[in-house]
Design an enzyme around this catalytic site. Structure first.
Site, PDB file in Angstrom:
ATOM      1  CD  GLU A  81      -1.695  -2.423   1.300  1.00 30.19           C
ATOM      2  OE1 GLU A  81      -2.444  -3.323   0.863  1.00 30.19           O
ATOM      3  OE2 GLU A  81      -0.615  -2.659   1.898  1.00 30.19           O
ATOM      4  CG  HIS A 150     -11.104  -8.085   5.813  1.00 32.17           C
ATOM      5  ND1 HIS A 150     -10.444  -8.876   6.733  1.00 32.17           N
ATOM      6  CD2 HIS A 150     -10.475  -8.288   4.628  1.00 32.17           C
ATOM      7  CE1 HIS A 150      -9.472  -9.536   6.123  1.00 32.17           C
ATOM      8  NE2 HIS A 150      -9.467  -9.198   4.844  1.00 32.17           N
TER       9      HIS A 150
END
Length: 359
Positions: A81, A150
């Site tokens: 990321e 998540h």
């Protein structure tokens, strides 16, 4: 034995007109449509991320786009990321309009330094010589039993950063128009997509999570190019008794509770958190004299605290009751108890009762 090297079945099904002739899409399809529109409209737009190319994204938001536009416009990125954000900053400074995807908002933290220290500051730091016109897309929030890694709602971390914008749509129509506007914006935009309503508005919004996830209701979404200006809220339900401020999934939940309880509430979908449409908020609270703020993220230092401060500063002499907040709890995200964690009918209803008690 032959090996099939063709792309996986990732194309979005073409939306068919409803009985009224209008095209109806769910949010996934609307986002895909916005990306398709901008890829076709502007050669500088590029899309990339983990599984965003060949596979079409874990939620299929980029499905079919690599096949249509090629691997130089839509491509996969390594599981990094920080690297994805750094590359996007460089692309923007070079003249491209990158749309990087972070697979889940929970994964965005390794790239946070690049977003805050580079992307958000680049225009000011270079005296306008360079810009970072990047739109960071990411599914966020709970509702699919994704667990602690998540399901987070980190929008407040980005609303605190000067030099960038934060957007959270609540309908397919808004998702397409806002995403197009974000891609065309010359500053970095974090575009959080509430995955609990990816597949459409739903019934059973608090006690039937499976029904919520499997619902395929859709929203009328025009073909082709249109944009919704960033920084403009939407009054989704007009009322006189109190003002409800919400965004993303909570717009649907709060509106439903107000309807079930028969409260004459004005429900405002913020759509853009930064810049926030303070004029619409102020006009509504001055009219109603009461304000309820609802968001899924945890309470302490959540964006609702900023909204509460703004309403207090600007509407103090119009308020007839304390501002109420209904939010997630100040706990790590509870996997097995996520539907108790969400603001729902009980807690929102209790807040409505308190606000309406002296009327």
């Amino acid at each position: 034995m032959t090996t099939d090297t063709s792309a996986p079945e990732a194309k979005q099904k073409k939306a068919k007109p409803g009985e009224d002739g209008e095209r109806r899409l769910n949010m996934i399809e609307a986002i895909n449509d916005a990306l398709d529109t901008m890829l076709g409209r502007d050669d500088d737009v590029v899309i990339f991320g983990e599984d965003a190319g060949y596979f079409g994204g874990v939620f299929r938001c980029t499905a079919g786009l690599q096949e249509k536009y090629g691997t130089s416009r839509v491509f996969d990125a390594p599981i990094s990321e920080c690297g994805i954000m750094a590359v996007a900053v460089g692309m923007g400074a070079y003249g491209l309009r990158p749309v990087p995807e972070i697979q889940f908002a929970d994964y965005i933290y390794p790239g946070y330094d690049q977003i805050v220290s580079e992307a958000a500051r680049l225009r000011y730091r270079s005296a306008g010589e360079f810009i970072a016109p990047m739109t960071i897309r990411s599914p966020y929030g709970g509702g699919i039993f994704g667990g602690q890694t998540h399901s987070q709602s980190p929008e407040a971390l980005f609303t605190h950063i000067s030099g960038m914008k934060t957007v959270v749509p609540s309908t397919p129509y808004d998702a397409k128009g806002l995403l197009i506007a974000a891609i065309e914006d010359n500053d970095p935009v974090v575009f959080f997509e509430p995955k609990r309503i990816y597949n459409g508005p739903f019934e059973g919004y608090y006690d039937k999570p499976a029904a919520a996830w499997r619902s395929h209701d859709a929203s009328i979404t025009p073909e082709g190019y249109y944009r919704i200006e960033l920084g403009k809220a939407n009054v989704v339900r007009e009322g006189q008794a109190l003002t409800v401020l919400a965004y993303g999934t909570m717009v649907h939940v709060a509106k439903k509770v107000c309807e079930e309880k028969g409260v004459d509430a004005e429900v405002i979908d913020l759509r853009t958190l930064v810049p926030v449409d303070i004029e619409t908020i102020e006009a509504s609270v001055e009219k109603t004299g009461r304000c309820l703020i609802v968001h899924e993220a945890s309470r302490t230092s959540g964006f609702g605290a900023e909204l509460s401060a703004l309403v207090q500063e600007r509407c103090f002499y119009h308020l007839e009751a304390p501002i109420e907040r209904v939010t997630g709890f100040d706990t790590p995200y509870p996997h097995s108890l996520e539907w108790a964690y969400f603001p729902g009918p009980v807690r929102i209803g209790q807040a409505l009762d308190r606000l309406m008690a002296d009327i």
